[in-house]
Motif scaffolding. Structure first.
Motif, PDB file in Angstrom:
ATOM      1  N   LYS A  61       0.668  -1.221   0.118  1.00 29.94           N
ATOM      2  CA  LYS A  61       0.073   0.058  -0.057  1.00 29.94           C
ATOM      3  C   LYS A  61       0.672   1.247   0.158  1.00 29.94           C
ATOM      4  O   LYS A  61       0.381   2.353   0.263  1.00 29.94           O
ATOM      5  N   THR A  62       2.094   0.769  -0.005  1.00 30.90           N
ATOM      6  CA  THR A  62       3.031   2.255  -0.011  1.00 30.90           C
ATOM      7  C   THR A  62       3.549   2.713  -1.477  1.00 30.90           C
ATOM      8  O   THR A  62       3.766   1.653  -2.292  1.00 30.90           O
ATOM      9  N   ALA A  63       2.871   3.899  -2.133  1.00 32.57           N
ATOM     10  CA  ALA A  63       3.471   4.322  -3.168  1.00 32.57           C
ATOM     11  C   ALA A  63       5.069   4.811  -3.250  1.00 32.57           C
ATOM     12  O   ALA A  63       5.586   5.201  -2.143  1.00 32.57           O
ATOM     13  N   ILE A  64       5.519   4.346  -4.285  1.00 30.13           N
ATOM     14  CA  ILE A  64       6.955   4.914  -4.936  1.00 30.13           C
ATOM     15  C   ILE A  64       6.955   5.974  -5.828  1.00 30.13           C
ATOM     16  O   ILE A  64       6.467   5.557  -6.778  1.00 30.13           O
ATOM     17  N   ILE A  65       7.561   6.972  -5.545  1.00 28.26           N
ATOM     18  CA  ILE A  65       8.011   7.889  -6.654  1.00 28.26           C
ATOM     19  C   ILE A  65       9.280   8.070  -7.147  1.00 28.26           C
ATOM     20  O   ILE A  65      10.304   7.776  -6.217  1.00 28.26           O
ATOM     21  N   ILE A  66       9.855   8.357  -8.040  1.00 26.11           N
ATOM     22  CA  ILE A  66      11.101   8.559  -8.545  1.00 26.11           C
ATOM     23  C   ILE A  66      11.235   9.937  -9.136  1.00 26.11           C
ATOM     24  O   ILE A  66      10.650  10.255 -10.559  1.00 26.11           O
ATOM     25  N   PRO A  67      12.072  10.824  -8.700  1.00 21.89           N
ATOM     26  CA  PRO A  67      12.509  11.958  -9.206  1.00 21.89           C
ATOM     27  C   PRO A  67      13.002  12.106 -10.460  1.00 21.89           C
ATOM     28  O   PRO A  67      13.933  11.143 -10.758  1.00 21.89           O
ATOM     29  N   VAL A  68      12.434  12.771 -11.578  1.00 17.64           N
ATOM     30  CA  VAL A  68      12.808  12.698 -12.987  1.00 17.64           C
ATOM     31  C   VAL A  68      13.573  14.011 -13.266  1.00 17.64           C
ATOM     32  O   VAL A  68      14.751  13.822 -13.769  1.00 17.64           O
ATOM     33  N   GLU A  69      13.221  15.043 -13.160  1.00 18.94           N
ATOM     34  CA  GLU A  69      13.850  16.560 -13.449  1.00 18.94           C
ATOM     35  C   GLU A  69      13.297  17.583 -12.514  1.00 18.94           C
ATOM     36  O   GLU A  69      12.133  17.548 -12.117  1.00 18.94           O
ATOM     37  N   GLN A  70      14.339  18.483 -12.152  1.00 20.47           N
ATOM     38  CA  GLN A  70      13.808  19.670 -11.393  1.00 20.47           C
ATOM     39  C   GLN A  70      13.157  20.571 -12.327  1.00 20.47           C
ATOM     40  O   GLN A  70      13.714  20.907 -13.585  1.00 20.47           O
ATOM     41  N   THR A  71      11.857  21.183 -12.099  1.00 25.95           N
ATOM     42  CA  THR A  71      11.280  22.118 -12.943  1.00 25.95           C
ATOM     43  C   THR A  71      11.308  23.463 -12.593  1.00 25.95           C
ATOM     44  O   THR A  71      11.035  24.539 -13.164  1.00 25.95           O
ATOM     45  N   ARG A  72      11.448  23.582 -10.932  1.00 22.84           N
ATOM     46  CA  ARG A  72      11.516  25.204 -10.370  1.00 22.84           C
ATOM     47  C   ARG A  72      12.829  25.017  -9.465  1.00 22.84           C
ATOM     48  O   ARG A  72      12.791  24.116  -8.607  1.00 22.84           O
ATOM     49  N   GLU A  73      13.423  26.093  -9.640  1.00 22.18           N
ATOM     50  CA  GLU A  73      14.696  26.066  -8.451  1.00 22.18           C
ATOM     51  C   GLU A  73      14.134  26.707  -7.154  1.00 22.18           C
ATOM     52  O   GLU A  73      12.853  27.502  -7.116  1.00 22.18           O
ATOM     53  N   GLN A  74      14.724  26.472  -6.081  1.00 24.29           N
ATOM     54  CA  GLN A  74      14.343  26.905  -4.796  1.00 24.29           C
ATOM     55  C   GLN A  74      15.017  28.324  -4.689  1.00 24.29           C
ATOM     56  O   GLN A  74      16.241  28.337  -4.724  1.00 24.29           O
TER      57      GLN A  74
END
Length: 256
Positions: A61-74
């Protein structure tokens, strides 16, 4: 991009480094939004900007996400140097204040106890959840810092030395008339705020019933305090919060 779900995460965001989401976030993506592996979402954590991510294969029941690319800088200047100090009112109205302060860009939110404050307990977990959801919906890259409830004097002592305190003072000085009549009322908000551009600021909103005479005298005598009027009508506390934050953003904040 606006049609892609947006989610706050507490972990660092790095390219191709999978993240396990917490229970509530997992339930939201898989059961509410009904996302499937390969679907995309946007994430932010207040540190690493915003990232486009893909949903990976779940682990139970745990979702796994994978970052692909940064779209906005902090960016450090993304959120103005603006604090909100307010006396809690009824539950629904207080929740509204926290939500709208987040939407309107307050960097920190501080509930305070004044002489006429009726609500003397708050739930920080509830406030933080409200702020998180508001930040997700309004494209903020951070969450406001929310402090525990303290007396007004303690909250003021915690402000940075260079912070201009904007005191929303709805009363006049004539004790024989309702709300002090017209004599001695604070200056018009726009003219006072115009003198505070490029300053860190804290906006102070009182409870139902306003501030006591002793509190008003203390605040008006306090250094770097700027009383303002929000007009000829006595506003509800939650209306005053939205009005004051809106005016500050339009004159001094990131709306300019």
């Amino acid at each position: 991009m606006s049609s892609i779900p947006r989610l706050f995460v507490s972990a660092l965001l790095e390219p191709s480094v999978p993240l396990r989401l917490e229970e509530d976030a997992s339930k939201y993506l898989m059961r509410v939004m009904r996302l499937s592996p390969g679907d995309r979402l946007r994430t932010f954590n207040g540190l690493n900007g915003e990232w486009l991510c893909e949903l990976g294969a779940p682990e139970g029941k745990t979702a796994i996400i994978i970052p692909v690319e940064q779209t906005r800088e902090q960016m450090s200047a993304d959120t103005p140097h603006l604090a909100l100090l307010f006396a809690p009112v009824k539950k629904a109205e207080t929740d509204f204040i926290v939500e709208k302060a987040t939407e309107l860009g307050a960097r920190s939110i501080h509930p305070v106890i004044t002489q006429f404050t009726q609500t003397r307990t708050v739930r920080l977990d509830r406030f933080n959840k409200i702020a998180l959801e508001a930040a997700e919906q309004t494209e903020r890259l951070d969450l406001p810092e929310i402090s525990d409830l303290v007396v007004l004097e303690e909250a003021l002592a915690q402000l940075d030395d260079d912070t201009a305190l904007i005191f929303c003072d709805e009363a006049g000085e004539d004790e024989s008339k309702p709300w002090g009549g017209e004599f001695g009322r604070a200056g018009a908000a726009l003219s006072v705020l115009d003198s505070l551009k490029d300053r860190s600021a804290a906006i102070l909103i009182g409870p139902e019933g306003g501030f006591s005479q002793d509190e008003r005298q203390f605040l008006r005598a306090r250094a770097d305090t700027y009383p303002i009027s929000l007009g000829p009508r006595i506003l509800r506390a939650e209306t005053a919060v939205v009005s004051a934050l809106t005016l500050w953003q339009a004159v001094c904040g990131d709306w300019t």
